[in-house]
Design a protein around this motif. Sequence first.
Motif, PDB file in Angstrom:
ATOM      1  N   ASN A  63       0.875  -1.171   0.000  1.00 39.51           N
ATOM      2  CA  ASN A  63       0.000   0.000   0.000  1.00 39.51           C
ATOM      3  C   ASN A  63       0.915   1.224   0.000  1.00 39.51           C
ATOM      4  OD1 ASN A  63      -1.724   2.095   0.540  1.00 39.51           O
ATOM      5  ND2 ASN A  63      -2.846   1.021   2.141  1.00 39.51           N
ATOM      6  N   PRO A  66      -5.571  -4.333   5.604  1.00 45.01           N
ATOM      7  CA  PRO A  66      -4.446  -3.880   4.780  1.00 45.01           C
ATOM      8  C   PRO A  66      -3.133  -4.443   5.333  1.00 45.01           C
ATOM      9  CG  PRO A  66      -5.154  -2.127   6.229  1.00 45.01           C
ATOM     10  CD  PRO A  66      -6.137  -3.254   6.407  1.00 45.01           C
ATOM     11  N   LYS A 109       2.802   7.958   3.782  1.00 45.67           N
ATOM     12  CA  LYS A 109       2.414   8.649   5.013  1.00 45.67           C
ATOM     13  C   LYS A 109       3.367   8.314   6.164  1.00 45.67           C
ATOM     14  CE  LYS A 109      -1.302   8.878   8.373  1.00 45.67           C
ATOM     15  NZ  LYS A 109      -2.499   8.210   8.841  1.00 45.67           N
ATOM     16  N   VAL A 110       3.658   7.041   6.348  1.00 43.60           N
ATOM     17  CA  VAL A 110       4.528   6.613   7.445  1.00 43.60           C
ATOM     18  C   VAL A 110       5.955   7.136   7.251  1.00 43.60           C
ATOM     19  CG1 VAL A 110       5.546   4.571   8.542  1.00 43.60           C
ATOM     20  CG2 VAL A 110       3.126   4.599   7.973  1.00 43.60           C
ATOM     21  N   LYS A 123       0.547  -4.539   7.028  1.00 40.04           N
ATOM     22  CA  LYS A 123       1.137  -3.761   8.119  1.00 40.04           C
ATOM     23  C   LYS A 123       2.624  -3.599   7.850  1.00 40.04           C
ATOM     24  CE  LYS A 123      -2.103  -5.233  11.692  1.00 40.04           C
ATOM     25  NZ  LYS A 123      -3.171  -5.387  10.793  1.00 40.04           N
ATOM     26  N   TYR A 124       3.168  -2.445   8.250  1.00 43.11           N
ATOM     27  CA  TYR A 124       4.571  -2.127   8.014  1.00 43.11           C
ATOM     28  C   TYR A 124       5.279  -1.946   9.336  1.00 43.11           C
ATOM     29  CZ  TYR A 124       2.586  -1.313   3.482  1.00 43.11           C
ATOM     30  OH  TYR A 124       1.914  -1.491   2.308  1.00 43.11           O
ATOM     31  N   THR A 142       2.732  14.903   3.531  1.00 46.71           N
ATOM     32  CA  THR A 142       3.221  13.994   2.499  1.00 46.71           C
ATOM     33  C   THR A 142       3.524  14.742   1.208  1.00 46.71           C
ATOM     34  OG1 THR A 142       0.951  13.474   1.838  1.00 46.71           O
ATOM     35  CG2 THR A 142       1.996  11.986   3.411  1.00 46.71           C
ATOM     36  N   GLN A 179       0.023   4.334   2.156  1.00 43.79           N
ATOM     37  CA  GLN A 179       0.308   4.164   3.584  1.00 43.79           C
ATOM     38  C   GLN A 179       1.808   4.288   3.840  1.00 43.79           C
ATOM     39  OE1 GLN A 179      -1.770   4.004   6.076  1.00 43.79           O
ATOM     40  NE2 GLN A 179      -0.238   3.667   7.645  1.00 43.79           N
TER      41      GLN A 179
END
Length: 99
Positions: free
Chosen positions: A25, A89, A31-32, A91-92, A42, A28
């Motif tokens: 993703n 979704p 953003k992170v 996960k990171y 961003t 995402q």
Amino acid sequence: MTNTRFAFLLLMLTATLSGCATNPNVLQMHKVTAETLGLASTDELTMGPVTKGTPDFLGGTQLTFEATTAKGRKFNCSTYMTPGILLEPPKYSRLTCTK
């Protein structure tokens, strides 16, 4: 165990595993990464192509990419993506960015 029950269990297991989200993703991750680098938005960050490593036995994958800030600072970043189950979704974790 009858053949019908075995077939049903096999079908359920296949359906469960096929629902795992294995595509990154990118929104995402964007953003992170911006939060990790201490950017206010961003909009101040552009990301290069995401390179996906070989999945491990649980489906987790190491992702690498280049992040460039609006001021021209370049970072080589990597993160570990754990696939989501069914409709969750991915996960990171372990996001690191080095100059």
